[in-house]
Scaffold this motif. Sequence first.
Motif, PDB file in Angstrom:
ATOM      1  N   ALA A 198      43.353  27.175  37.399  1.00  0.00           N
ATOM      2  CA  ALA A 198      43.743  28.531  37.777  1.00  0.00           C
ATOM      3  C   ALA A 198      42.636  29.051  38.698  1.00  0.00           C
ATOM      4  O   ALA A 198      41.465  28.783  38.440  1.00  0.00           O
ATOM      5  CB  ALA A 198      43.895  29.427  36.554  1.00  0.00           C
ATOM      6  N   PRO A 199      42.984  29.754  39.763  1.00  0.00           N
ATOM      7  CA  PRO A 199      41.968  30.205  40.720  1.00  0.00           C
ATOM      8  C   PRO A 199      40.822  30.967  40.036  1.00  0.00           C
ATOM      9  O   PRO A 199      41.032  31.715  39.076  1.00  0.00           O
ATOM     10  CB  PRO A 199      42.738  31.130  41.652  1.00  0.00           C
ATOM     11  N   ILE A 200      39.616  30.733  40.554  1.00  0.00           N
ATOM     12  CA  ILE A 200      38.414  31.382  40.029  1.00  0.00           C
ATOM     13  C   ILE A 200      37.664  31.968  41.228  1.00  0.00           C
ATOM     14  O   ILE A 200      37.407  31.270  42.193  1.00  0.00           O
ATOM     15  CB  ILE A 200      37.490  30.377  39.318  1.00  0.00           C
ATOM     16  N   LYS A 201      37.302  33.229  41.131  1.00  0.00           N
ATOM     17  CA  LYS A 201      36.513  33.862  42.187  1.00  0.00           C
ATOM     18  C   LYS A 201      35.023  33.742  41.854  1.00  0.00           C
ATOM     19  O   LYS A 201      34.647  33.675  40.678  1.00  0.00           O
ATOM     20  CB  LYS A 201      36.882  35.332  42.318  1.00  0.00           C
ATOM     21  N   ALA A 202      34.190  33.727  42.887  1.00  0.00           N
ATOM     22  CA  ALA A 202      32.742  33.727  42.673  1.00  0.00           C
ATOM     23  C   ALA A 202      32.379  34.891  41.758  1.00  0.00           C
ATOM     24  O   ALA A 202      32.864  36.011  41.941  1.00  0.00           O
ATOM     25  CB  ALA A 202      32.019  33.851  44.010  1.00  0.00           C
ATOM     26  N   GLY A 203      31.578  34.604  40.736  1.00  0.00           N
ATOM     27  CA  GLY A 203      31.163  35.624  39.778  1.00  0.00           C
ATOM     28  C   GLY A 203      32.024  35.712  38.543  1.00  0.00           C
ATOM     29  O   GLY A 203      31.697  36.442  37.603  1.00  0.00           O
ATOM     30  N   GLU A 204      33.125  34.965  38.510  1.00  0.00           N
ATOM     31  CA  GLU A 204      33.995  34.984  37.328  1.00  0.00           C
ATOM     32  C   GLU A 204      33.579  33.922  36.312  1.00  0.00           C
ATOM     33  O   GLU A 204      32.874  32.963  36.633  1.00  0.00           O
ATOM     34  CB  GLU A 204      35.453  34.771  37.729  1.00  0.00           C
ATOM     35  N   HIS A 205      34.063  34.118  35.109  1.00  0.00           N
ATOM     36  CA  HIS A 205      33.829  33.220  33.985  1.00  0.00           C
ATOM     37  C   HIS A 205      34.637  31.933  34.193  1.00  0.00           C
ATOM     38  O   HIS A 205      35.855  31.979  34.343  1.00  0.00           O
ATOM     39  CB  HIS A 205      34.280  33.943  32.714  1.00  0.00           C
ATOM     40  N   ALA A 206      33.961  30.804  34.230  1.00  0.00           N
ATOM     41  CA  ALA A 206      34.622  29.500  34.337  1.00  0.00           C
ATOM     42  C   ALA A 206      34.531  28.838  32.969  1.00  0.00           C
ATOM     43  O   ALA A 206      33.432  28.605  32.457  1.00  0.00           O
ATOM     44  CB  ALA A 206      33.944  28.644  35.399  1.00  0.00           C
ATOM     45  N   HIS A 207      35.685  28.566  32.370  1.00  0.00           N
ATOM     46  CA  HIS A 207      35.713  28.024  31.000  1.00  0.00           C
ATOM     47  C   HIS A 207      37.037  27.279  30.809  1.00  0.00           C
ATOM     48  O   HIS A 207      37.720  26.975  31.775  1.00  0.00           O
ATOM     49  CB  HIS A 207      35.536  29.177  30.009  1.00  0.00           C
TER      50      HIS A 207
END
Length: 93
Positions: free
Chosen positions: A75-84
């Motif tokens: 699922a798309p992730i923006k810089a600064g978001e939680h990656a999990h």
Amino acid sequence: MIHFVLHDAKDTVAVVVVEGVKAGMELKGWIMDEDKFVNVQAKQDIPIGHKVALANLNTGDTVFKYGVDIGRVVAPIKAGEHAHVHNVKTKRW
């Protein structure tokens, strides 16, 4: 204060090493292999020990942590978001 660490400048995620990261905070990270610093603004609250995205990542992109391919974006992730586990999965299955 250092908020996150990464080993390699090509890493697309880094590990948060402090408690209390909240959306809107300006975070400072240390690139261990180069002894340099990078910044990213937190877009979400991120728990200690979890990953913060350092770049915008699209579905299907490879995720690099500690210089190693650790999986793919689901699922798309923006810089600064939680990656999990909700947006990154292993490529093993």
